[in-house]
Design a protein around this motif. Structure first.
Motif, PDB file in Angstrom:
ATOM      1  N   MET A  25       1.281 -12.359  -2.355  1.00  0.00           N
ATOM      2  CA  MET A  25       1.875 -12.342  -3.695  1.00  0.00           C
ATOM      3  C   MET A  25       1.300 -11.194  -4.513  1.00  0.00           C
ATOM      4  O   MET A  25       2.014 -10.535  -5.281  1.00  0.00           O
ATOM      5  N   ALA A  26      -0.008 -10.930  -4.351  1.00  0.00           N
ATOM      6  CA  ALA A  26      -0.630  -9.802  -5.033  1.00  0.00           C
ATOM      7  C   ALA A  26      -0.052  -8.486  -4.539  1.00  0.00           C
ATOM      8  O   ALA A  26       0.206  -7.570  -5.327  1.00  0.00           O
ATOM      9  N   ALA A  27       0.161  -8.381  -3.230  1.00  0.00           N
ATOM     10  CA  ALA A  27       0.710  -7.155  -2.652  1.00  0.00           C
ATOM     11  C   ALA A  27       2.135  -6.904  -3.140  1.00  0.00           C
ATOM     12  O   ALA A  27       2.520  -5.753  -3.399  1.00  0.00           O
ATOM     13  N   ARG A  28       2.927  -7.967  -3.265  1.00  0.00           N
ATOM     14  CA  ARG A  28       4.294  -7.807  -3.771  1.00  0.00           C
ATOM     15  C   ARG A  28       4.279  -7.290  -5.198  1.00  0.00           C
ATOM     16  O   ARG A  28       5.062  -6.398  -5.567  1.00  0.00           O
ATOM     17  N   ALA A  29       3.379  -7.831  -6.026  1.00  0.00           N
ATOM     18  CA  ALA A  29       3.256  -7.344  -7.397  1.00  0.00           C
ATOM     19  C   ALA A  29       2.778  -5.894  -7.394  1.00  0.00           C
ATOM     20  O   ALA A  29       3.241  -5.075  -8.199  1.00  0.00           O
ATOM     21  N   ALA A  30       1.862  -5.559  -6.486  1.00  0.00           N
ATOM     22  CA  ALA A  30       1.318  -4.204  -6.415  1.00  0.00           C
ATOM     23  C   ALA A  30       2.404  -3.183  -6.097  1.00  0.00           C
ATOM     24  O   ALA A  30       2.466  -2.102  -6.708  1.00  0.00           O
ATOM     25  N   ARG A  31       3.276  -3.511  -5.159  1.00  0.00           N
ATOM     26  CA  ARG A  31       4.338  -2.569  -4.801  1.00  0.00           C
ATOM     27  C   ARG A  31       5.255  -2.303  -5.992  1.00  0.00           C
ATOM     28  O   ARG A  31       5.679  -1.160  -6.209  1.00  0.00           O
ATOM     29  N   THR A  32       5.551  -3.335  -6.746  1.00  0.00           N
ATOM     30  CA  THR A  32       6.393  -3.154  -7.934  1.00  0.00           C
ATOM     31  C   THR A  32       5.683  -2.330  -8.993  1.00  0.00           C
ATOM     32  O   THR A  32       6.264  -1.426  -9.599  1.00  0.00           O
TER      33      THR A  32
END
Length: 368
Positions: A69-76
């Motif tokens: 979930m952190a990685a998904r936010a990071a990509r955005t």
């Protein structure tokens, strides 16, 4: 120590961060919400307690791991910032990240960035995101090294408060916990907002509040199968005066706020919006609204009461919501406040320089 050194006789010396420490991107990834009413009907939480919190729902992950979930936010967030590289990655968390003896910051680095810069995990429980922000500011203030034209830092948080180890409804009475990931991209040159003041103050005499009388264990959950912060607090307060505990907590919290405001050269009266921890209404009023005379409508409460406490990520998530919903305009001042076990208290003063292109495109502030 961020934004404050020690002067004569250990007195704090407030220093303002360089004016070009900027926020270039932010994002939050949240799973679907579970209504509090459903949890009450299922016997997962007490109806009277639910009423005092004022919470209406919490974000509950299905199979999504906290670091993902952190990685998904990071990509955005990186996409919004227009960057494909950073010089430091800091990942903060509150609870179990899915594996033992493992580095979730490196997972986020591999899946969201793909470079070889330092990737480091930060603790400090609920104050982890703000602690990481302080480390990021220090990194940026150090300036570019040989061959660098700009320094950029990715700060992420991610948590999933799953059983059997954590009961999102009962492990911390009065606060309902939500799952999700957040990300913040900072730059020494580019960005739509700047950090004008930042301070963290510790009150280590309160560290036993989350330890209680239990002896040190040899493995996780050695003493009880589910986190029970109320039991620890009860043990801690049994041998201490409540008034002294409140005074120590209040002094540290006040100091963090005062130092951040002084660094920014503003007062609370100058602040347009406040991003506060996602606590239940009773706790929020006692610890922040009443204490600092903050009107509820100047905070992110109406949104946060549908999300739950995101562990280390409340402040980044709340700011992303304000920006994404189009609430903030150039010149607006936003104060972030945070508290975490230890105890540590943080405060940041952020100034909007302009509305980013993506502002107003995510009405709820999340991309999940």
């Amino acid at each position: 120590m961020t934004e404050a050194g020690l002067g004569a006789k250990g007195a704090p010396v407030v220093q303002a961060p360089a004016p070009d420490i900027r926020i270039a991107g932010c994002a939050v990834w949240l799973p679907p919400r579970t209504p509090v009413a459903d949890a009450v009907a299922a016997g997962q939480c007490d109806e009277a307690l639910a009423m005092t919190t004022g919470m209406v729902s919490v974000a509950v992950a299905q199979d999504e791991p906290a670091p993902e979930m952190a990685a998904r936010a990071a990509r955005t967030a990186l996409g919004r910032a227009g960057f494909d590289d950073v010089s430091l990655i800091l990942h903060a968390s509150f609870f179990y990240q899915g594996h033992d003896l493992w580095a979730p910051a490196s997972y986020i680095q591999r899946t969201a960035v793909g470079n070889q810069c330092p990737a480091i995990e930060v603790g400090q429980v609920s104050n982890g995101g703000m602690a990481a922000l302080g480390l990021a500011v220090d990194h940026l203030r150090a300036g570019p090294t040989a061959g660098e034209t700009d320094r950029r830092v990715l700060v992420t948080t991610g948590d999933a408060f799953r059983p059997p180890g954590f009961d999102r409804w009962r492990s911390d009475s009065g606060t309902f916990y939500g799952d999700g990931g957040t990300a913040l991209v900072l730059s020494s040159r580019e960005g739509f907002a700047r950090i004008r003041g930042l301070a963290t103050v510790s009150a280590p005499e309160l560290e036993g509040m989350h330890r209680g009388d239990d002896p040190f264990g040899s493995a996780p959950f050695s003493h009880r199968p589910v986190v029970d912060l109320d039991a620890c607090k009860k043990d801690f307060l049994a041998t201490r005066r409540v008034t002294q505990v409140i005074a120590a907590s209040g002094a540290a919290q006040d100091a963090a706020v005062e130092q951040a405001l002084a660094a920014a050269g503003v007062t609370l009266a100058d602040v347009d919006r406040f991003v506060l921890p996602h606590l239940g209404r009773k706790r929020l009023r006692a610890g922040h609204l009443t204490r600092f005379q903050i009107a509820e409508e100047r905070t992110t409460w109406e949104w946060s009461r549908s999300i739950g406490h995101l562990g280390a990520g409340d402040q980044i998530a709340g700011f992303d919501h304000l920006v994404g919903s189009g609430t903030l305009s150039a010149g607006d001042l936003v104060v972030w406040m945070s508290v975490g076990a230890g105890f540590t208290y943080s405060c940041a003063v952020v100034e909007m320089l302009e509305r980013p292109d993506w502002a107003g495109t995510t009405p709820t502030g999340d991309v999940g």
